[in-house]
Scaffold this motif. Structure first.
Motif, PDB file in Angstrom:
ATOM      1  N   VAL A 108       0.851  -1.199   0.000  1.00 17.23           N
ATOM      2  CA  VAL A 108       0.000   0.000   0.000  1.00 17.23           C
ATOM      3  C   VAL A 108       0.887   1.250   0.000  1.00 17.23           C
ATOM      4  N   PHE A 109       1.914   1.237   0.861  1.00 14.13           N
ATOM      5  CA  PHE A 109       2.833   2.378   0.899  1.00 14.13           C
ATOM      6  C   PHE A 109       3.515   2.593  -0.446  1.00 14.13           C
ATOM      7  N   ALA A 110       3.946   1.488  -1.056  1.00  8.87           N
ATOM      8  CA  ALA A 110       4.627   1.594  -2.351  1.00  8.87           C
ATOM      9  C   ALA A 110       3.703   2.236  -3.377  1.00  8.87           C
ATOM     10  N   ALA A 111       2.414   1.851  -3.338  1.00  5.63           N
ATOM     11  CA  ALA A 111       1.454   2.395  -4.306  1.00  5.63           C
ATOM     12  C   ALA A 111       1.175   3.870  -4.032  1.00  5.63           C
ATOM     13  N   VAL A 112       1.017   4.196  -2.746  1.00  4.78           N
ATOM     14  CA  VAL A 112       0.746   5.595  -2.378  1.00  4.78           C
ATOM     15  C   VAL A 112       1.880   6.494  -2.872  1.00  4.78           C
ATOM     16  N   LYS A 113       3.096   6.010  -2.723  1.00  2.00           N
ATOM     17  CA  LYS A 113       4.265   6.812  -3.123  1.00  2.00           C
ATOM     18  C   LYS A 113       4.311   7.075  -4.621  1.00  2.00           C
ATOM     19  N   LYS A 114       3.613   6.228  -5.399  1.00  2.00           N
ATOM     20  CA  LYS A 114       3.566   6.471  -6.850  1.00  2.00           C
ATOM     21  C   LYS A 114       2.548   7.555  -7.198  1.00  2.00           C
ATOM     22  N   GLY A 131      -2.625   7.229   9.749  1.00  2.00           N
ATOM     23  CA  GLY A 131      -2.103   8.595   9.711  1.00  2.00           C
ATOM     24  C   GLY A 131      -0.975   8.725   8.704  1.00  2.00           C
ATOM     25  N   MET A 132      -0.065   7.751   8.735  1.00  2.00           N
ATOM     26  CA  MET A 132       1.080   7.786   7.818  1.00  2.00           C
ATOM     27  C   MET A 132       0.646   7.646   6.367  1.00  2.00           C
ATOM     28  N   ILE A 133      -0.288   6.724   6.133  1.00  2.00           N
ATOM     29  CA  ILE A 133      -0.749   6.499   4.759  1.00  2.00           C
ATOM     30  C   ILE A 133      -1.434   7.743   4.211  1.00  2.00           C
ATOM     31  N   MET A 134      -2.307   8.339   5.015  1.00  2.00           N
ATOM     32  CA  MET A 134      -3.062   9.483   4.508  1.00  2.00           C
ATOM     33  C   MET A 134      -2.156  10.688   4.282  1.00  2.00           C
ATOM     34  N   SER A 135      -1.150  10.876   5.154  1.00  2.00           N
ATOM     35  CA  SER A 135      -0.298  12.046   4.907  1.00  2.00           C
ATOM     36  C   SER A 135       0.622  11.792   3.714  1.00  2.00           C
ATOM     37  N   ALA A 136       1.035  10.529   3.522  1.00  2.00           N
ATOM     38  CA  ALA A 136       1.833  10.211   2.333  1.00  2.00           C
ATOM     39  C   ALA A 136       0.984  10.387   1.065  1.00  2.00           C
ATOM     40  N   ALA A 137      -0.282   9.986   1.145  1.00  2.00           N
ATOM     41  CA  ALA A 137      -1.184  10.117  -0.010  1.00  2.00           C
ATOM     42  C   ALA A 137      -1.342  11.588  -0.385  1.00  2.00           C
ATOM     43  N   LYS A 138      -1.486  12.424   0.645  1.00  2.00           N
ATOM     44  CA  LYS A 138      -1.626  13.858   0.399  1.00  2.00           C
ATOM     45  C   LYS A 138      -0.372  14.400  -0.276  1.00  2.00           C
ATOM     46  N   LYS A 139       0.759  13.988   0.263  1.00  2.00           N
ATOM     47  CA  LYS A 139       2.048  14.468  -0.249  1.00  2.00           C
ATOM     48  C   LYS A 139       2.266  14.059  -1.708  1.00  2.00           C
ATOM     49  N   HIS A 140       1.895  12.811  -2.029  1.00  2.00           N
ATOM     50  CA  HIS A 140       2.176  12.297  -3.369  1.00  2.00           C
ATOM     51  C   HIS A 140       0.992  12.415  -4.331  1.00  2.00           C
ATOM     52  N   VAL A 220     -14.235   1.927  12.581  1.00  2.00           N
ATOM     53  CA  VAL A 220     -14.226   3.275  13.174  1.00  2.00           C
ATOM     54  C   VAL A 220     -12.822   3.871  13.027  1.00  2.00           C
ATOM     55  N   ILE A 221     -11.816   3.048  13.318  1.00  2.00           N
ATOM     56  CA  ILE A 221     -10.427   3.531  13.213  1.00  2.00           C
ATOM     57  C   ILE A 221     -10.090   3.872  11.749  1.00  2.00           C
ATOM     58  N   GLU A 222     -10.494   2.998  10.825  1.00  2.00           N
ATOM     59  CA  GLU A 222     -10.263   3.272   9.396  1.00  2.00           C
ATOM     60  C   GLU A 222     -10.918   4.592   8.982  1.00  2.00           C
ATOM     61  N   ALA A 223     -12.184   4.768   9.399  1.00  2.00           N
ATOM     62  CA  ALA A 223     -12.941   5.958   9.008  1.00  2.00           C
ATOM     63  C   ALA A 223     -12.275   7.210   9.554  1.00  2.00           C
ATOM     64  N   ARG A 224     -11.746   7.090  10.775  1.00  2.00           N
ATOM     65  CA  ARG A 224     -11.076   8.218  11.400  1.00  2.00           C
ATOM     66  C   ARG A 224      -9.958   8.739  10.485  1.00  2.00           C
ATOM     67  N   TRP A 225      -9.206   7.813   9.883  1.00  2.00           N
ATOM     68  CA  TRP A 225      -8.091   8.223   9.021  1.00  2.00           C
ATOM     69  C   TRP A 225      -8.543   8.558   7.606  1.00  2.00           C
ATOM     70  N   LEU A 226      -9.376   7.700   7.042  1.00  2.00           N
ATOM     71  CA  LEU A 226      -9.814   7.914   5.649  1.00  2.00           C
ATOM     72  C   LEU A 226     -10.453   9.280   5.467  1.00  2.00           C
ATOM     73  N   PHE A 227     -11.278   9.690   6.457  1.00  2.00           N
ATOM     74  CA  PHE A 227     -12.073  10.899   6.257  1.00  2.00           C
ATOM     75  C   PHE A 227     -11.630  12.041   7.173  1.00  2.00           C
ATOM     76  N   ASP A 228     -10.549  11.815   7.928  1.00  2.00           N
ATOM     77  CA  ASP A 228      -9.984  12.847   8.798  1.00  2.00           C
ATOM     78  C   ASP A 228     -11.045  13.418   9.750  1.00  2.00           C
ATOM     79  N   VAL A 229     -11.766  12.515  10.391  1.00  2.00           N
ATOM     80  CA  VAL A 229     -12.821  12.907  11.336  1.00  2.00           C
ATOM     81  C   VAL A 229     -12.475  12.259  12.681  1.00  2.00           C
ATOM     82  N   PRO A 230     -12.475  13.025  13.789  1.00  2.00           N
ATOM     83  CA  PRO A 230     -12.131  12.406  15.082  1.00  2.00           C
ATOM     84  C   PRO A 230     -13.142  11.328  15.487  1.00  2.00           C
ATOM     85  N   ALA A 231     -12.665  10.331  16.225  1.00  2.00           N
ATOM     86  CA  ALA A 231     -13.502   9.179  16.576  1.00  2.00           C
ATOM     87  C   ALA A 231     -14.764   9.581  17.325  1.00  2.00           C
TER      88      ALA A 231
END
Lengths: 381, 381
Positions: A108-114, A131-140, A220-231
């Protein structure tokens, strides 16, 4: 030009449904890569049909068999690093991430970085490293497109709405097969009972997670990160019919919902097509015939796994990793007959309570926290 | 800069709710015009609070009273042409069209021609002249924003979706107070019974329309024009709880729905804010507590008015005008004790069956067809 697609975990349930969507939209896609754990027979059939450039098989005996059976023009990669290698070496527009468990994290990380679209079906990457995946996705500039029916529903409800207008995400939960059981009855649940899910046909681990409602906790944890909404702005509502896949409440007090029959091909297609929708020949929900829909709050006393998940996401850091690891260890022990059903939340709570790293840094830190938590959980069995 | 708003029909239920929305968003709006039929007392209070530039009152005695009571800086227009004059002479960004009956038609046209947003609450303009209004809106760049909760729901579901991806519009209907009655029981319904609506507090005529389901029939016609979807792709589903305000099925077999408590201020605010949503302090729907929602197909044998509406929209031309006119005449006669409840669809069917103009041209042609149909309907009583 057809979109170049890589399907990781192509012989699993999500992978096969995804290839079914591709099959129905052949003019839109070219399959360039496929990966599987060990099912070389199925993968060989998929190679014959979709003619990918490269494939990967983790299991060595399976890899040997496929290497001699596959056409010579197809590259056949070996080992656990195969999926990452596929993603890094193939030119692709979209990667479907459907590898079960923590093993899917690196790819997943490898794909996000592309910087391409990642249609994500496995929970662990977002639970462990959201958190790491979503911020990497934003960056790339990568789009993370959820495949889970609940998250797809929320994604559809959020379609082009302003993020600051969201008041609450409302995840629906079937409540699992034990919705009506007392706490005492729940303590006596057997593995065979836990493996019968009323609506969706799924793997063993996720079916048990669904019965304990840990599945919803992880969502719930996934949604928190995917949509940037607090739990605390993510609510779980029990809806036994599983027709309303999830909802979003907005600040104007409107609630938007997405409904449909339980068919994974709908959210898979949306993950690939969004913000567009493609015509499909899938069975349609007859709203007039759908009869009665029920909604009720979840009972956190009888289903403590859900509370544990909220607790973990509030704590943050490595806590969701520890929750997920402890749950995997506990469910495996339960399915193996080594602990009882009521011991599952007990093992998780104990593991969460023990000392362990709370801060995580990078992919390795995550894998270390995961391993440490498994160790702790095994000690709590 | 605050948006300049004109509210036509400001002393009615929709008008007052609209001013409540404006009151809650004072930083966003400046009321420049108000109009009413005859309630000069209420209008005087609204003038004092909102300080419009001009107002209009149709009823002459009321107009005289208001003219002497109102501050001198406020223009007070008289007669039936007042609303059109307000729209034509005031600089405005949005017009709320909440004048009951065919009387609202001319002012809607005047607003559309200015190329501004028209938040539309009255059914008649769209039922009688939907095609003309929508093509004029397209020509002049005006947005027609529905205020009816059902059409607002559909509009929200369609938010930035591609029109060619829509498979079906699904209008929900409470089914009215007589949902469970037999055909025989329906024949004996009295005006007092017909005026009790289970969910919404509304005017007399619309409450009867709701009980016969003609209200839903008129909404099918409105939806046909508002969203440019043929009537055969518009389905009515009975949903007694009136929580799901309406739905849209897409070609990918996803269904989107909008839910909420029955409060007209929500769709009014959306008609003004869309595609944005504004924070409100209105009561929120508690999804977890909403319990049970039911859905079932409408019974066209017991509620023939709905079939008549489909028939009229299929016929096209003046048929919807004739349907609407005949219904108004019949409901008035029923409320006056001159015909029975079961005579309402009978009068409408007869009127639709009689000869009359089918083609309509321009606003005058519409008013003529309307007058002719009323004449015919009176003959059928």
């Amino acid at each position: 030009m057809r979109r170049r697609i890589i399907v990781l975990g192509s012989t699993g349930s999500i992978g096969k449904n995804c290839l079914d969507v591709v099959r129905a939209n052949k003019n839109l896609f070219k399959v360039v890569g496929l990966s599987a754990q060990s099912n070389d027979g199925e993968l060989a059939a998929q190679i014959a049909e979709f003619k990918p450039e490269k494939v990967a098989l983790s299991n060595e005996p399976s890899w040997r068999r496929l290497r001699s059976a596959a056409p010579r023009r197809v590259g056949v990669l070996a080992g656990d690093s195969g999926p990452v290698e596929l993603v890094e070496t193939l030119k692709a527009d979209v990667v479907v991430a459907a590898i079960t468990g923590g093993a899917g994290l690196a790819s997943v990380f490898a794909a996000v970085k592309k910087g391409i679209r990642v249609a994500i079906a496995n929970k662990e990457p977002l639970v462990m490293a959201g958190g790491m995946i979503m911020s990497a996705a934003k960056k790339h500039g990568s789009t993370i497109a959820p495949i889970d029916s609940e998250h797809s529903a929320i994604w559809q409800c959020l379609h082009k709405e302003r993020p600051d207008r969201v008041a609450r995400l409302i995840l629906t939960a079937s409540g699992g097969p034990f919705l009506g059981m007392t706490k005492r009855q729940l303590a006596g649940v057997t593995p065979a009972q836990a493996l019968r899910h009323p609506r969706w046909k799924m793997g063993r681990k996720i079916t048990v997670d669904s019965s304990t409602m840990m599945n919803k906790g992880l969502e719930v944890i996934e949604a928190r990160w995917l949509f940037d909404v607090p739990a605390k702005k993510i609510e779980v509502v029990v809806h036994p019919q599983s027709i309303v896949h999830s909802m979003v409440e907005f600040v104007d007090s409107s609630v938007m919902a997405q409904l449909g029959l339980p068919d994974m091909r709908v959210p898979i297609a949306y993950a690939l097509s969004a913000p567009d929708r493609w015509p499909s020949r899938l069975r349609r929900l007859s709203v007039a015939e759908m009869g009665r829909l029920d909604f009720m709050p979840p009972d956190l006393k009888r289903f403590p796994c859900l509370s544990l998940a909220y607790e973990a996401v509030e704590k943050g850091g490595a806590a969701p990793i520890r929750l997920n690891a402890a749950n995997e260890v506990a469910v495996e022990a339960f399915l193996g007959g080594r602990i009882g059903y009521a011991d599952i939340p007990r093992v998780i709570a104990k593991t969460l309570g023990r000392n362990g790293p709370l801060k995580i840094g990078g992919l390795e830190g995550i894998m270390e926290a995961d391993a440490a938590a498994r160790e702790t959980a095994r000690g709590c069995l």
